[in-house]
Design an enzyme around this catalytic site. Structure first.
Site, PDB file in Angstrom:
ATOM      1  N   ASP A  80       0.816  -1.217   0.000  1.00 48.55           N
ATOM      2  CA  ASP A  80       0.000   0.000   0.000  1.00 48.55           C
ATOM      3  C   ASP A  80       0.851   1.269   0.000  1.00 48.55           C
ATOM      4  OD1 ASP A  80      -1.955  -1.861   0.447  1.00 48.55           O
ATOM      5  OD2 ASP A  80      -2.528  -1.103   2.428  1.00 48.55           O
ATOM      6  N   HIS A 222       3.816  -2.274   2.880  1.00 49.18           N
ATOM      7  CA  HIS A 222       3.870  -0.911   2.341  1.00 49.18           C
ATOM      8  C   HIS A 222       5.124  -0.727   1.494  1.00 49.18           C
ATOM      9  CE1 HIS A 222       1.107  -0.832   5.720  1.00 49.18           C
ATOM     10  NE2 HIS A 222       0.497   0.147   5.081  1.00 49.18           N
TER      11      HIS A 222
HETATM   12 NI    NI Z   1      -2.480   3.052   3.498  1.00 46.00          NI
END
Ligand code: NI
Length: 266
Positions: A80, A222
């Site tokens: 993400d 991430h």
């Molecule tokens: Ni996020």
């Protein structure tokens, strides 16, 4: 004829002439400016969000082969908050080295300048999802703002030349009835949260992921956090050795494009 030219010639040197010419220029520019100016302004507005020209759409790639995740030990790795010009290329290199596909949830405001990374994601077979324009908590904004967040990110992604995402990952995983009703996409959640963004080293990221995984799970990481890239090569080696089949989010759930619902893991 000669007199006329001569008269014009002389007139040109009179101050009144300059005033008239200046007035004409002002009038002409004034007549042209509203149209020309507004086009320019429109362009600029778009440029603040997504600078550069629209990229040509990439040729559609064939769908990834279906995987029987009832039989195989499937696992979906998701990344993400990118793309990050620093970290995302490293992640893409490592995924390519291991010949595995993952899913990237893109923050629309991060696309500008990183269009080529999105194009590479698509060419490399990864799935691309929408993670909003600027990452607000969707349960704290109005429905109109929520619509804008989704649409603006879709637009930025499509302008990079990749197909419009059918997956949406709500920032912070924050979902309520309004979000469910308004986001016209699959809500792509997760059920393994290694909190990679908290970890200081690649080794810690690997340990946290491996502590949480089971076949059928969705791992949230991430691609804006360097330790996540640092640990990824080891993680993929370990997962391959453990016979995990790494799949995209849509492969894991065998999703039809745009299928509505919240999906956390199998
Ligand atoms: Ni996020």
């Amino acid at each position: 004829m000669k007199r006329k030219i001569s008269a014009a010639y002389h007139t040109a040197y009179k101050p009144q002439f300059f005033v008239i010419v200046a007035a004409l220029v002002v009038l002409l520019v004034g007549a042209w400016w509203p149209a020309g100016g507004s086009v320019e302004l429109g362009d600029r507005t778009q440029h603040t969000s997504t600078p550069g020209q629209n990229r040509p759409p990439l040729p559609l790639r064939p769908p990834l082969p279906p995987v029987d995740c009832a039989q195989e030990a499937c696992l979906a790795l998701t990344f993400d908050d990118g793309p990050s010009s620093q970290v995302t290329p490293q992640i893409l290199d490592i995924l390519a080295k291991h010949h595995v596909q993952a899913t990237f949830f893109i923050v629309g405001s991060h696309v500008a300048g990183n269009e080529e990374l999105l194009r590479r994601m698509y060419r490399d077979g990864h799935e691309i999802g929408n993670h909003s324009w600027s990452h607000p908590d969707f349960t704290t904004i109005t429905a109109a703002q929520l619509d804008m967040q989704v649409a603006k990110a879709q637009q930025a992604i499509v302008r990079a030349g990749v197909p419009a995402p059918t997956l949406f990952r709500p920032p912070y995983g924050a979902v309520n009835a309004v979000v469910r009703a308004h986001v016209p996409m699959t809500l792509a959640m997760w059920n393994v949260d290694p909190e990679d963004w908290r970890q200081k080293t690649g080794k810690e990221v690997v340990e946290r992921v491996e502590a949480g995984i089971k076949p059928g799970r969705v791992v949230d990481m991430h691609d804006v956090h360097q330790p996540t890239a640092d640990g990824l090569d080891q993680l993929l080696t370990d997962l391959t050795n453990a016979n995990y089949k790494l799949v995209t989010f849509s492969q894991l759930f065998n999703l039809a494009p745009g299928q509505r619902g919240l999906f956390y893991g199998r």
